[in-house]
Design a protein around this motif. Sequence first.
Motif, PDB file in Angstrom:
ATOM      1  N   GLU A   1       0.834  -1.196   0.000  1.00  0.00           N
ATOM      2  CA  GLU A   1       0.000   0.000   0.000  1.00  0.00           C
ATOM      3  C   GLU A   1       0.871   1.250   0.000  1.00  0.00           C
ATOM      4  OE1 GLU A   1      -0.636  -0.269   4.855  1.00  0.00           O
ATOM      5  OE2 GLU A   1      -2.367  -0.118   3.527  1.00  0.00           O
ATOM      6  N   GLY A   2       0.223   2.418  -0.058  1.00  0.00           N
ATOM      7  CA  GLY A   2       0.960   3.673   0.004  1.00  0.00           C
ATOM      8  C   GLY A   2       1.421   4.198  -1.334  1.00  0.00           C
ATOM      9  N   ILE A   3       0.843   3.694  -2.443  1.00  0.00           N
ATOM     10  CA  ILE A   3       1.149   4.221  -3.778  1.00  0.00           C
ATOM     11  C   ILE A   3       0.173   5.368  -4.038  1.00  0.00           C
ATOM     12  CG2 ILE A   3       1.339   3.672  -6.229  1.00  0.00           C
ATOM     13  CD1 ILE A   3       1.477   0.662  -5.323  1.00  0.00           C
ATOM     14  N   ALA A   4       0.693   6.566  -4.292  1.00  0.00           N
ATOM     15  CA  ALA A   4      -0.179   7.721  -4.457  1.00  0.00           C
ATOM     16  C   ALA A   4      -1.180   7.488  -5.588  1.00  0.00           C
ATOM     17  CB  ALA A   4       0.638   8.984  -4.725  1.00  0.00           C
ATOM     18  N   ARG A   5      -2.430   7.925  -5.344  1.00  0.00           N
ATOM     19  CA  ARG A   5      -3.509   7.793  -6.318  1.00  0.00           C
ATOM     20  C   ARG A   5      -3.922   9.175  -6.804  1.00  0.00           C
ATOM     21  NH1 ARG A   5      -8.917   8.390  -6.030  1.00  0.00           N
ATOM     22  NH2 ARG A   5      -8.870   8.615  -3.756  1.00  0.00           N
ATOM     23  N   ALA A   6      -4.275   9.269  -8.078  1.00  0.00           N
ATOM     24  CA  ALA A   6      -4.767  10.510  -8.656  1.00  0.00           C
ATOM     25  C   ALA A   6      -5.802  10.154  -9.716  1.00  0.00           C
ATOM     26  CB  ALA A   6      -3.619  11.317  -9.271  1.00  0.00           C
ATOM     27  N   ARG A   7      -6.377  11.150 -10.370  1.00  0.00           N
ATOM     28  CA  ARG A   7      -7.332  10.862 -11.447  1.00  0.00           C
ATOM     29  C   ARG A   7      -6.636  10.266 -12.661  1.00  0.00           C
ATOM     30  NH1 ARG A   7     -12.408  12.291 -11.360  1.00  0.00           N
ATOM     31  NH2 ARG A   7     -12.527  12.284 -13.646  1.00  0.00           N
ATOM     32  N   ASN A   8      -5.345  10.528 -12.819  1.00  0.00           N
ATOM     33  CA  ASN A   8      -4.593  10.040 -13.971  1.00  0.00           C
ATOM     34  C   ASN A   8      -3.263   9.455 -13.510  1.00  0.00           C
ATOM     35  OD1 ASN A   8      -5.989  12.860 -14.779  1.00  0.00           O
ATOM     36  ND2 ASN A   8      -6.257  11.392 -16.431  1.00  0.00           N
ATOM     37  N   HIS A   9      -2.660   8.691 -14.390  1.00  0.00           N
ATOM     38  CA  HIS A   9      -1.300   8.165 -14.192  1.00  0.00           C
ATOM     39  C   HIS A   9      -1.214   7.281 -12.957  1.00  0.00           C
ATOM     40  CE1 HIS A   9       0.237  12.082 -16.341  1.00  0.00           C
ATOM     41  NE2 HIS A   9      -0.725  11.459 -16.997  1.00  0.00           N
ATOM     42  N   ASN A  10      -2.081   6.278 -12.891  1.00  0.00           N
ATOM     43  CA  ASN A  10      -2.090   5.356 -11.759  1.00  0.00           C
ATOM     44  C   ASN A  10      -1.375   4.037 -12.043  1.00  0.00           C
ATOM     45  OD1 ASN A  10      -3.842   6.670  -9.590  1.00  0.00           O
ATOM     46  ND2 ASN A  10      -5.120   6.904 -11.413  1.00  0.00           N
ATOM     47  N   GLY A  11      -0.807   3.879 -13.257  1.00  0.00           N
ATOM     48  CA  GLY A  11      -0.165   2.595 -13.561  1.00  0.00           C
ATOM     49  C   GLY A  11      -1.200   1.486 -13.437  1.00  0.00           C
ATOM     50  N   GLY A  12      -0.835   0.413 -12.739  1.00  0.00           N
ATOM     51  CA  GLY A  12      -1.835  -0.579 -12.391  1.00  0.00           C
ATOM     52  C   GLY A  12      -1.616  -1.982 -12.889  1.00  0.00           C
ATOM     53  N   ARG A  13      -0.632  -2.225 -13.749  1.00  0.00           N
ATOM     54  CA  ARG A  13      -0.410  -3.585 -14.234  1.00  0.00           C
ATOM     55  C   ARG A  13       0.411  -4.358 -13.210  1.00  0.00           C
ATOM     56  NH1 ARG A  13      -3.736  -5.225 -17.747  1.00  0.00           N
ATOM     57  NH2 ARG A  13      -3.351  -3.329 -18.959  1.00  0.00           N
ATOM     58  N   ILE A  14       0.027  -5.596 -12.943  1.00  0.00           N
ATOM     59  CA  ILE A  14       0.801  -6.478 -12.070  1.00  0.00           C
ATOM     60  C   ILE A  14       0.994  -7.810 -12.791  1.00  0.00           C
ATOM     61  CG2 ILE A  14       0.042  -5.396  -9.934  1.00  0.00           C
ATOM     62  CD1 ILE A  14      -1.961  -7.648  -9.547  1.00  0.00           C
ATOM     63  N   ALA A  15       2.118  -8.471 -12.506  1.00  0.00           N
ATOM     64  CA  ALA A  15       2.411  -9.747 -13.160  1.00  0.00           C
ATOM     65  C   ALA A  15       3.464 -10.491 -12.352  1.00  0.00           C
ATOM     66  CB  ALA A  15       2.907  -9.532 -14.584  1.00  0.00           C
ATOM     67  N   PHE A  16       3.343 -11.802 -12.303  1.00  0.00           N
ATOM     68  CA  PHE A  16       4.393 -12.629 -11.718  1.00  0.00           C
ATOM     69  C   PHE A  16       5.411 -12.953 -12.807  1.00  0.00           C
ATOM     70  CE2 PHE A  16       1.265 -13.255  -8.416  1.00  0.00           C
ATOM     71  CZ  PHE A  16       2.051 -13.275  -7.273  1.00  0.00           C
ATOM     72  N   GLY A  17       6.683 -12.697 -12.501  1.00  0.00           N
ATOM     73  CA  GLY A  17       7.740 -12.940 -13.457  1.00  0.00           C
ATOM     74  C   GLY A  17       8.210 -14.379 -13.446  1.00  0.00           C
ATOM     75  N   PRO A  18       9.120 -14.728 -14.353  1.00  0.00           N
ATOM     76  CA  PRO A  18       9.670 -16.088 -14.379  1.00  0.00           C
ATOM     77  C   PRO A  18      10.376 -16.474 -13.083  1.00  0.00           C
ATOM     78  CG  PRO A  18      10.209 -14.884 -16.395  1.00  0.00           C
ATOM     79  CD  PRO A  18       9.636 -13.883 -15.450  1.00  0.00           C
ATOM     80  N   ASP A  19      10.785 -15.474 -12.296  1.00  0.00           N
ATOM     81  CA  ASP A  19      11.452 -15.734 -11.017  1.00  0.00           C
ATOM     82  C   ASP A  19      10.480 -15.940  -9.875  1.00  0.00           C
ATOM     83  OD1 ASP A  19      10.469 -13.163 -10.855  1.00  0.00           O
ATOM     84  OD2 ASP A  19      12.388 -12.212 -10.382  1.00  0.00           O
ATOM     85  N   GLY A  20       9.174 -15.909 -10.136  1.00  0.00           N
ATOM     86  CA  GLY A  20       8.192 -16.100  -9.086  1.00  0.00           C
ATOM     87  C   GLY A  20       7.950 -14.872  -8.244  1.00  0.00           C
ATOM     88  N   MET A  21       8.513 -13.739  -8.617  1.00  0.00           N
ATOM     89  CA  MET A  21       8.292 -12.497  -7.888  1.00  0.00           C
ATOM     90  C   MET A  21       7.155 -11.699  -8.527  1.00  0.00           C
ATOM     91  SD  MET A  21      10.442 -12.538  -5.348  1.00  0.00           S
ATOM     92  CE  MET A  21      10.358 -14.348  -5.264  1.00  0.00           C
TER      93      MET A  21
END
Length: 391
Positions: A174-194
């Motif tokens: 938590e603690g990622i700043a939120r705004a009306r724009n530029h929120n990023g948001g993609r998540i994925a598990f990599g080949p390293d399991g992270m």
Amino acid sequence: MPARARRGFLALAAASAVALSACTSGSPGDAVPPSASPSSSASVSAVPADSPRPEPSIVRGWWHPTGSLETLASGLAVPWSVAPLPGGGSLISQRDDGRVLELTAQGALREVGIVPDVVAGGEAGLHGLAVWEEGGDTWLYAYHGAAADNRVVRMRMSGADGAHTLGAPEVVFEGIARARNHNGGRIAFGPDGMLYVATGDAGIPDAAQDPDAPNGKILRLTPEGEAAPGNPFDSAVWSLGHRNVQGLAWTSDGTMWASEFGQNTWDELNVIVPGGNYGWPVEEGIADRDRFVDPVRQWSTDEASPSGIAAVGDTVFVTGLRGERLWIIDTQDGAAVADPEAILTGAQGRLRDAVAAPDGSLWVLTNNTDGRGSPRPEDDLLLRLALTPAS
């Protein structure tokens, strides 16, 4: 149930968001009309059993679309992310209402649940999904806007295919700043399991260059939300200097790729290296400066506004929102081997996500109902493109 990991940074102060350019229609090109019939509510059509399908275990090589589009689901409301399930179905997030839908392998569409405490507005809401199996448990991870921040939560999944349910959410980060724009948001598990988490600058450009702020970064976490071992800054940060990353994928050689929204001039496709600084807000696009990592490819903002990306073998697929097209980039050793090719230009409107499906095909998610597109009666759609090896 493991204790909730709360390793986020302090939330940044709210700031005025910089609005993205409005959608403009692309010119007709390789248009393929949708196969779904008009519908005002969610409906699906199963994939024909005789459709050509490559083997699901794609190891190397370049893969290109062949044949016509097939519609897997229609009537979706502001969909944002698609997460394949081991049984052949998928989960779909809807940004504004916080709903998670299950599309079964047989073509049925149902609601799995609503992620609690999702706060939507502008570009904020329920964003990326990722599925993780560990120790006999299956978890659904979700990135979403909350009252005070953006955060990643996870929910234990129960039930068989076609009857999945979600448990109570645990905060992962938590603690990622939120705004009306530029929120990023993609998540994925990599080949390293992270777990990799793409964040936007939330309209605070200087945060992207601040190694102590989570915004304008790609984060690398353990599944429990701790800073992953081997991170370059002894924190959750994997790379910095990003404006608004919304796509993450790995080609078969292990190269990590990310798509990034530019401001006024250049959108980017980047190879992500640990500790890399990608220039924002000092530079946009190719800078030819030693301290920054230049993009592998850049596009004008009206050609891309890239969101989700997928990698199949050594081919990267990039969806365009404002650009209303799907870019195809064949790669080798972290470099493009030819000029990108654009397909579906203007045919399906705004494209939000691309997913390497378990059957070896490519799934593409449209995004015409988000307030910036021109929705058709059947929108939004989840589409399927068969892939074959490219010579």
